[in-house]
Design an enzyme around this catalytic site. Structure first.
Site, PDB file in Angstrom:
ATOM      1  CE  LYS A 235      -3.766  -2.386   2.362  1.00 31.54           C
ATOM      2  NZ  LYS A 235      -4.372  -2.762   3.653  1.00 31.54           N
TER       3      LYS A 235
ATOM      4  CD  GLN B 254      -3.517  -4.710   6.567  1.00 30.34           C
ATOM      5  OE1 GLN B 254      -3.552  -3.666   5.927  1.00 30.34           O
ATOM      6  NE2 GLN B 254      -3.985  -5.839   6.096  1.00 30.34           N
TER       7      GLN B 254
ATOM      8  CG  ASP C 107      -9.748  -0.455   5.446  1.00 30.95           C
ATOM      9  OD1 ASP C 107      -9.352  -0.871   4.349  1.00 30.95           O
ATOM     10  OD2 ASP C 107      -9.087  -0.515   6.496  1.00 30.95           O
TER      11      ASP C 107
HETATM   12  N1  GUN Z   1      -6.935  -7.198   5.991  1.00 29.16           N
HETATM   13  C1  GUN Z   1      -7.262  -7.901   4.881  1.00 29.16           C
HETATM   14  N2  GUN Z   1      -7.826  -7.081   3.972  1.00 29.16           N
HETATM   15  C2  GUN Z   1      -7.845  -5.851   4.521  1.00 29.16           C
HETATM   16  C3  GUN Z   1      -8.304  -4.588   4.054  1.00 29.16           C
HETATM   17  O1  GUN Z   1      -8.821  -4.420   2.944  1.00 29.16           O
HETATM   18  N3  GUN Z   1      -8.137  -3.544   4.906  1.00 29.16           N
HETATM   19  C4  GUN Z   1      -7.578  -3.702   6.135  1.00 29.16           C
HETATM   20  N4  GUN Z   1      -7.477  -2.623   6.902  1.00 29.16           N
HETATM   21  N5  GUN Z   1      -7.157  -4.850   6.593  1.00 29.16           N
HETATM   22  C5  GUN Z   1      -7.288  -5.924   5.780  1.00 29.16           C
END
Ligand code: GUN
Length: 298
Positions: free
Chosen positions: A58, A102, A125
């Site tokens: 990211k 996350q 998110d």
């Molecule tokens: N863990 C797995 N996929 C995601 C996501 O799209 N966002 C976040 N914050 N954690 C994740």
């Protein structure tokens, strides 16, 4: 070797690059008009290798399109109260446009409590109940990145879900449930079935699917016998399986047994190189939206 009758690949690399190019151009315009670059604050608790890899990905994507990022690395033993304090700090910080915590979080931290604490206007998110509620109502603000990416893959490949029997395997809050809502919208008009670990005769459902989405988190469990001839197959799984022939000692496979399913499907997403790249790209789009919202609140 693919056979001429095999499914056409839905290439996440090409589609995600197109999204990144669009976001980059929009950010160039945004900053050229005197505004500061969008700013994303990520929070990573503990040292889950997959989560670390996602966050690094990211950061790299964000830098490429002109989004500034910071990552707060917290110890696995961080107390829930301390994590909440950090989230509240980020909520109050006017220089932070988007916040991403996350997942998964360590077991001693209640994920819902943390998700609920994120300012919904910074929730890139799209996991906050306000944003999920807006999505369910049909007037979304932030759409969770994976289902958003899947809808973009379909539209960018001219696959219209209208009238399709869509079967989603997996009922998570992150993928299955929001995707079901998106496919049900009057802009998509699919007929949606959501299957899960307790579904009886799963194959009877999947074999009906014109659009089959595998999001169950189990390596290669959708085989050719579970897929209708001519189906569109979207593989959301990213599973590590041991492989001593690779340098890392593992390789990534989806929830779909790709080689078995490809000859039956009309279109299929590969893993790697499929949905995962779109997920990353859609986060960039949501972060740009967060900066735009900050500048001109609803
Ligand atoms: N863990 C797995 N996929 C995601 C996501 O799209 N966002 C976040 N914050 N954690 C994740």
């Amino acid at each position: 070797m693919p056979d001429s009758s095999d499914a056409d690949l839905i290439d996440g690399r090409v589609l995600a690059q197109a999204v990144r190019d669009e976001v980059q151009s929009a950010i160039e315009e945004w900053t050229q008009s005197g505004r500061r670059a969008p700013f994303l604050s990520a929070v990573l608790v503990g040292d889950n290798p997959a989560s670390e890899a996602y966050v690094r990905g990211k950061e790299k994507d964000a830098a490429e399109v002109g989004i500034e990022t910071e990552t707060h690395h917290l110890d696995a033993a961080t107390l829930q109260g301390d994590l909440l304090d950090l989230v509240n700090e980020l909520n109050a910080d006017p220089s932070v446009d988007g916040i991403l915590v996350q997942l998964p979080l360590p077991d001693h931290i209640d994920e819902q409590t943390i998700i609920d604490a994120v300012d919904p206007s910074k929730d890139v998110d799209g996991f906050h109940p306000e944003n999920l509620g807006r999505l369910m109502r049909g007037s979304p603000r932030y759409i969770p990145a994976t289902p958003y990416g899947i809808m973009q893959m379909l539209s960018r490949c001219d696959i219209d879900p209208e009238g399709m029997d869509a079967v989603i395997v997996g009922r998570s809050n992150i993928v299955g449930k929001p995707l079901a809502n998106l496919l049900l919208r009057r802009t998509a008009n699919a007929t949606v079935t959501v299957c899960h670990s307790r579904t009886q005769d799963l194959a009877a459902h999947t074999r009906r699917a014109d659009l089959l989405v595998a999001a169950a988190g189990q390596a290669a469990f959708i085989d050719g016998g579970m897929v209708k001839e001519g189906a569109v197959v979207i593989d959301v799984g990213i599973n590590r399986v041991e492989d001593s022939s690779t340098e890392r000692g593992y390789r990534l496979v989806g929830d779909v047994d790709f080689d078995d399913v490809r000859p039956r499907a009309a279109r299929i997403t590969p893993v790697p190189g499929g949905v995962g790249l779109m997920t990353r790209a859609m986060l960039l789009k949501n972060t740009l939206k967060a900066a735009q919202l900050r500048a001109a609140p609803e």
